[in-house]
Scaffold this motif. Structure first.
Motif, PDB file in Angstrom:
ATOM      1  N   HIS A 171       0.811  -1.212   0.000  1.00  0.00           N
ATOM      2  CA  HIS A 171       0.000   0.000   0.000  1.00  0.00           C
ATOM      3  C   HIS A 171       0.849   1.269   0.000  1.00  0.00           C
ATOM      4  N   PRO A 172       1.149   1.834  -1.157  1.00  0.00           N
ATOM      5  CA  PRO A 172       1.839   3.131  -1.169  1.00  0.00           C
ATOM      6  C   PRO A 172       0.848   4.291  -1.042  1.00  0.00           C
ATOM      7  N   LYS A 173       1.230   5.297  -0.282  1.00  0.00           N
ATOM      8  CA  LYS A 173       0.348   6.452  -0.057  1.00  0.00           C
ATOM      9  C   LYS A 173       1.147   7.749  -0.179  1.00  0.00           C
ATOM     10  N   GLY A 174       0.441   8.801  -0.573  1.00  0.00           N
ATOM     11  CA  GLY A 174       1.017  10.138  -0.537  1.00  0.00           C
ATOM     12  C   GLY A 174       0.874  10.755   0.844  1.00  0.00           C
ATOM     13  N   ARG A 175       1.133  12.060   0.936  1.00  0.00           N
ATOM     14  CA  ARG A 175       1.063  12.732   2.245  1.00  0.00           C
ATOM     15  C   ARG A 175       0.757  14.207   2.051  1.00  0.00           C
ATOM     16  N   PRO A 176      -0.529  14.562   1.890  1.00  0.00           N
ATOM     17  CA  PRO A 176      -0.862  15.984   1.764  1.00  0.00           C
ATOM     18  C   PRO A 176      -0.700  16.712   3.092  1.00  0.00           C
ATOM     19  N   THR A 177      -0.392  17.997   3.006  1.00  0.00           N
ATOM     20  CA  THR A 177      -0.272  18.857   4.183  1.00  0.00           C
ATOM     21  C   THR A 177      -0.957  20.181   3.865  1.00  0.00           C
ATOM     22  N   VAL A 178      -1.065  21.018   4.870  1.00  0.00           N
ATOM     23  CA  VAL A 178      -1.538  22.387   4.671  1.00  0.00           C
ATOM     24  C   VAL A 178      -0.349  23.325   4.831  1.00  0.00           C
ATOM     25  N   VAL A 179      -0.082  24.110   3.790  1.00  0.00           N
ATOM     26  CA  VAL A 179       1.044  25.042   3.788  1.00  0.00           C
ATOM     27  C   VAL A 179       0.511  26.434   3.442  1.00  0.00           C
ATOM     28  N   ASP A 180       0.703  27.385   4.341  1.00  0.00           N
ATOM     29  CA  ASP A 180       0.261  28.767   4.095  1.00  0.00           C
ATOM     30  C   ASP A 180      -1.211  28.829   3.687  1.00  0.00           C
ATOM     31  N   GLY A 181      -2.027  27.994   4.312  1.00  0.00           N
ATOM     32  CA  GLY A 181      -3.468  28.045   4.088  1.00  0.00           C
ATOM     33  C   GLY A 181      -3.977  27.283   2.884  1.00  0.00           C
ATOM     34  N   HIS A 182      -3.101  26.551   2.190  1.00  0.00           N
ATOM     35  CA  HIS A 182      -3.572  25.762   1.046  1.00  0.00           C
ATOM     36  C   HIS A 182      -3.069  24.327   1.162  1.00  0.00           C
ATOM     37  N   VAL A 183      -3.705  23.436   0.412  1.00  0.00           N
ATOM     38  CA  VAL A 183      -3.312  22.029   0.404  1.00  0.00           C
ATOM     39  C   VAL A 183      -2.086  21.841  -0.480  1.00  0.00           C
ATOM     40  N   ARG A 184      -1.118  21.122   0.036  1.00  0.00           N
ATOM     41  CA  ARG A 184       0.047  20.700  -0.748  1.00  0.00           C
ATOM     42  C   ARG A 184       0.056  19.168  -0.746  1.00  0.00           C
ATOM     43  N   MET A 185      -0.029  18.596  -1.936  1.00  0.00           N
ATOM     44  CA  MET A 185      -0.047  17.145  -2.067  1.00  0.00           C
ATOM     45  C   MET A 185       1.353  16.567  -1.904  1.00  0.00           C
ATOM     46  N   GLY A 186       1.405  15.222  -1.748  1.00  0.00           N
ATOM     47  CA  GLY A 186       2.687  14.544  -1.555  1.00  0.00           C
ATOM     48  C   GLY A 186       2.875  13.404  -2.522  1.00  0.00           C
ATOM     49  N   LYS A 208     -13.346  18.183   7.194  1.00  0.00           N
ATOM     50  CA  LYS A 208     -13.783  19.004   8.333  1.00  0.00           C
ATOM     51  C   LYS A 208     -12.789  18.904   9.474  1.00  0.00           C
ATOM     52  N   ASP A 209     -12.332  17.686   9.733  1.00  0.00           N
ATOM     53  CA  ASP A 209     -11.393  17.457  10.826  1.00  0.00           C
ATOM     54  C   ASP A 209      -9.948  17.449  10.364  1.00  0.00           C
ATOM     55  N   ASN A 210      -9.741  17.266   9.059  1.00  0.00           N
ATOM     56  CA  ASN A 210      -8.403  17.170   8.508  1.00  0.00           C
ATOM     57  C   ASN A 210      -8.321  18.062   7.267  1.00  0.00           C
ATOM     58  N   PRO A 211      -8.044  19.352   7.439  1.00  0.00           N
ATOM     59  CA  PRO A 211      -8.051  20.285   6.298  1.00  0.00           C
ATOM     60  C   PRO A 211      -7.129  19.876   5.156  1.00  0.00           C
ATOM     61  N   SER A 212      -6.095  19.079   5.420  1.00  0.00           N
ATOM     62  CA  SER A 212      -5.209  18.646   4.346  1.00  0.00           C
ATOM     63  C   SER A 212      -5.922  17.741   3.348  1.00  0.00           C
ATOM     64  N   ASN A 213      -7.100  17.247   3.722  1.00  0.00           N
ATOM     65  CA  ASN A 213      -7.874  16.409   2.810  1.00  0.00           C
ATOM     66  C   ASN A 213      -8.835  17.227   1.946  1.00  0.00           C
ATOM     67  N   GLY A 214      -8.619  18.522   1.877  1.00  0.00           N
ATOM     68  CA  GLY A 214      -9.483  19.385   1.084  1.00  0.00           C
ATOM     69  C   GLY A 214      -9.380  19.158  -0.414  1.00  0.00           C
ATOM     70  N   TYR A 215      -8.454  18.330  -0.853  1.00  0.00           N
ATOM     71  CA  TYR A 215      -8.303  18.036  -2.283  1.00  0.00           C
ATOM     72  C   TYR A 215      -9.402  17.130  -2.820  1.00  0.00           C
ATOM     73  N   ARG A 216     -10.189  16.509  -1.963  1.00  0.00           N
ATOM     74  CA  ARG A 216     -10.988  15.349  -2.361  1.00  0.00           C
ATOM     75  C   ARG A 216     -12.238  15.668  -3.168  1.00  0.00           C
ATOM     76  N   ASN A 217     -12.771  16.858  -3.069  1.00  0.00           N
ATOM     77  CA  ASN A 217     -14.048  17.167  -3.728  1.00  0.00           C
ATOM     78  C   ASN A 217     -13.896  17.674  -5.152  1.00  0.00           C
ATOM     79  N   GLY A 218     -12.763  18.284  -5.477  1.00  0.00           N
ATOM     80  CA  GLY A 218     -12.620  18.990  -6.748  1.00  0.00           C
ATOM     81  C   GLY A 218     -11.714  18.299  -7.745  1.00  0.00           C
ATOM     82  N   PRO A 219     -11.225  19.044  -8.744  1.00  0.00           N
ATOM     83  CA  PRO A 219     -10.454  18.452  -9.844  1.00  0.00           C
ATOM     84  C   PRO A 219      -9.027  18.078  -9.503  1.00  0.00           C
ATOM     85  N   LEU A 220      -8.512  18.499  -8.338  1.00  0.00           N
ATOM     86  CA  LEU A 220      -7.144  18.124  -7.973  1.00  0.00           C
ATOM     87  C   LEU A 220      -7.009  16.614  -7.789  1.00  0.00           C
TER      88      LEU A 220
END
Length: 552
Positions: A271-286, A328-340
């Motif tokens: 199981h390989p996984k990425g690691r998104p974070t929140v940087v300066d108020g935006h999502v940064r994928m990994g 809601k609880d994990n802002p770094s997961n904000g990528y999930r709804n849109g085209p990213l």
């Protein structure tokens, strides 16, 4: 945390406003005459924690949609097939109550709930990837409470070894015999049987040696009832390369603890996984994290004398590790709804295939651990393919991938970020504007994306795609150009424009359902072929994915 979430929403809202084409065009060259190998449908695999969602309204609906998106079999993997309980799902929890003890401490096997789950798979036309887990309460050796609610679900003794490995083996044998009797030997022989999930972390509370024993008893029991069953494991995490190496040595060199015979291994999973974070108020994928984890385990498999050609199933391959953790609880997961999310997945698919080619291993699956959650709010930010029956943009990536067929062919792009650079540093400076292409009989397809790890407003790109190698004698080709971006194949944008209703009207719901489907960017058009080539120019917004499909 609330302020970060607001910043993410604001960034998503203005994202589409900054999509003007860049001044320097990106040149993509596709050579249909240069085949790179068969296009394997590694996209047609999906999974989820909550196996009881399978039989619910939107679960059944989504299974049918998954079947319909691919011309080849779709495989589905789910946790908790053997877990004890009442069959009511919760976050990261489900149950079948397949094994209990009667008043005289004799085993009772009840396949009622499992039959409902597997019947739903059969009815939808998808194939199970059968994960053998987790431990029934009456068989668990752990002393902690059996079920600990989310987020502590892996702390319960449901993840402990069996008190008696022979009893576990008998459960697996009876289960396999029941599947064969109910669905037929020929059908079940096309399924995959995987032993447990992520035994290198708290999903397995025993020792590594106890997992190897569990594997031996499990595969021996499956093969006793179905000698040609496809069996494998160990479904380790991306950080479990050492565990994986020891597992392969066990299968290659040891004798089965259950039978004293050689140990079967038909596929290898991790199981390989990425690691998104929140940087300066935006999502940064990994993306680089997912690729590094993949490379670590590919390296182990490639070094194995016996198993270097064995099929590899990435039985979870995702941008991060928790589908049930909402934005809601994990802002770094904000990528999930849109085209990213779909654009990341497009870049990931090419990178995983390129890594497999680099290590000369046999990759057959990148299973997306994403399904749906019943009874949750619209677009709550779980890692899902649909929300309350409304398809999310990422599902349209898989529809695009299902429109590709034949051989993978050569592509080059002046805007690509190389695999080595992504492994080293991700996509953190220039965007990755790249392509993946296939050719079959009288058709070809080019998938194109404009990806960046940072989900921030940015200008789009002007892209010129030249497709060469069209067969001699073909004068015209029909172009169908599909697009996923802020304004196409995107129910999330439509939902926000409605005011983000949590109780949409029937008319609004119909519009959301329609907006969730894969959408053409332009009307189909016939293009003139000159010298075996056509050239297509398009504007490609940041975090957008296109599929250009040609027929002749």
């Amino acid at each position: 945390m609330r302020n970060i979430a607001i910043l993410l929403i604001c960034a998503a809202t203005i994202h589409g406003a900054a999509q003007g084409p860049a001044s320097n065009p990106v040149n993509v060259q596709v050579d249909l005459a240069k085949a790179l190998g068969v296009y394997k449908p590694i996209y047609s695999w999906f999974g989820y924690d909550e196996s009881n969602f399978t039989t619910m309204k939107y679960g059944r609906q989504l299974l049918t949609e998954l079947h319909d998106l691919s011309p080849v079999p779709v495989y589905v993997r789910a946790h908790h097939l053997f877990t004890s309980g009442n069959g009511v799902p919760d976050l990261k929890w489900s149950s079948s109550n397949v094994y209990t003890l009667d008043a005289a401490s004799k085993p009772v096997y009840d396949f009622t709930i499992l039959d409902q789950i597997f019947d739903a798979y059969r009815d939808a036309g998808v194939r199970p990837m059968v994960e053998l887990g987790f431990m029934p309460e009456a068989m668990a050796s752990g002393t902690d409470p059996y079920h600990q609610p989310y987020p502590k679900t892996v702390a319960g003794s449901v993840q402990s070894p069996p008190k008696d490995f022979a009893q576990w083996g008998e459960l697996v044998r009876r289960f396999t015999a029941h599947l064969v009797e109910r669905y037929g030997q020929d059908a079940v022989a096309t399924w995959y049987f995987e032993v447990w999930n992520e035994p290198d972390i708290r999903y397995w509370q025993g020792t590594p040696e106890q997992y190897l024993k569990l594997y031996d008893y499990s595969v021996a029991a499956v093969r006793e009832e179905l000698p040609n069953a496809k069996v494998g494991g160990p479904a380790t995490t991306g950080g479990g390369a050492t565990f994986l190496a020891n597992f392969l040595k066990h299968c290659a060199n040891d004798k089965s603890a259950a039978t004293g015979e050689p140990i079967p291994l038909d596929f290898i999973s991790f199981h390989p996984k990425g690691r998104p974070t929140v940087v300066d108020g935006h999502v940064r994928m990994g993306l680089s994290d997912e690729f590094k984890a993949t490379a670590d385990s590919f390296r182990v498999i490639a070094a194995s004398t016996k198993y270097h050609d064995t099929p590899i199933i990435l039985s979870e391959a995702d941008p991060e590790g928790c589908a049930a953790c909402s934005m809601k609880d994990n802002p770094s997961n904000g990528y999930r709804n849109g085209p990213l999310y779909p654009t990341y997945t497009a870049a990931a698919m090419k990178g995983l295939i390129d890594l497999a080619a680099q290590y000369k291993v046999n990759l057959i699956s990148m299973l997306s651990w994403s399904f749906e959650f019943e009874g949750k709010q619209y677009f709550e930010g779980f890692r899902t393919l649909a929300t309350n029956g409304v398809d999310k943009p990422v599902l349209n990536f898989f529809r695009m991938a299902g429109l590709m067929a034949g051989n993978r062919v050569s592509t080059t792009s002046s805007g690509e970020v190389t695999l080595d650079d992504i492994l080293e540093a991700g996509v953190r400076t220039d965007p990755d504007i790249d392509a993946f292409a296939t050719k079959a009989d009288r058709e070809a397809a080019v998938m194109l994306w404009n990806y960046h790890d940072d989900d921030i407003p940015a200008g789009g790109a002007q892209v010129q795609v030249t497709i060469a190698g069209i067969p001699v004698g073909v004068k015209k080709v029909l172009l169908q150009h599909y697009r996923i971006d802020d304004n196409h194949s995107n129910a999330y944008t439509v939902w926000k424009a409605m005011g983000s209703p949590q109780a949409p009207t029937l008319e609004e719901y119909a519009k959301l359902r329609a907006a969730g489907q894969l959408e053409l960017l332009t009307s189909p058009e016939w293009l003139d072929v000159s010298g075996g080539k056509v050239t297509i120019t398009t504007g490609l917004p940041r975090q957008a994915t296109s599929l250009m499909r040609l027929e002749w």
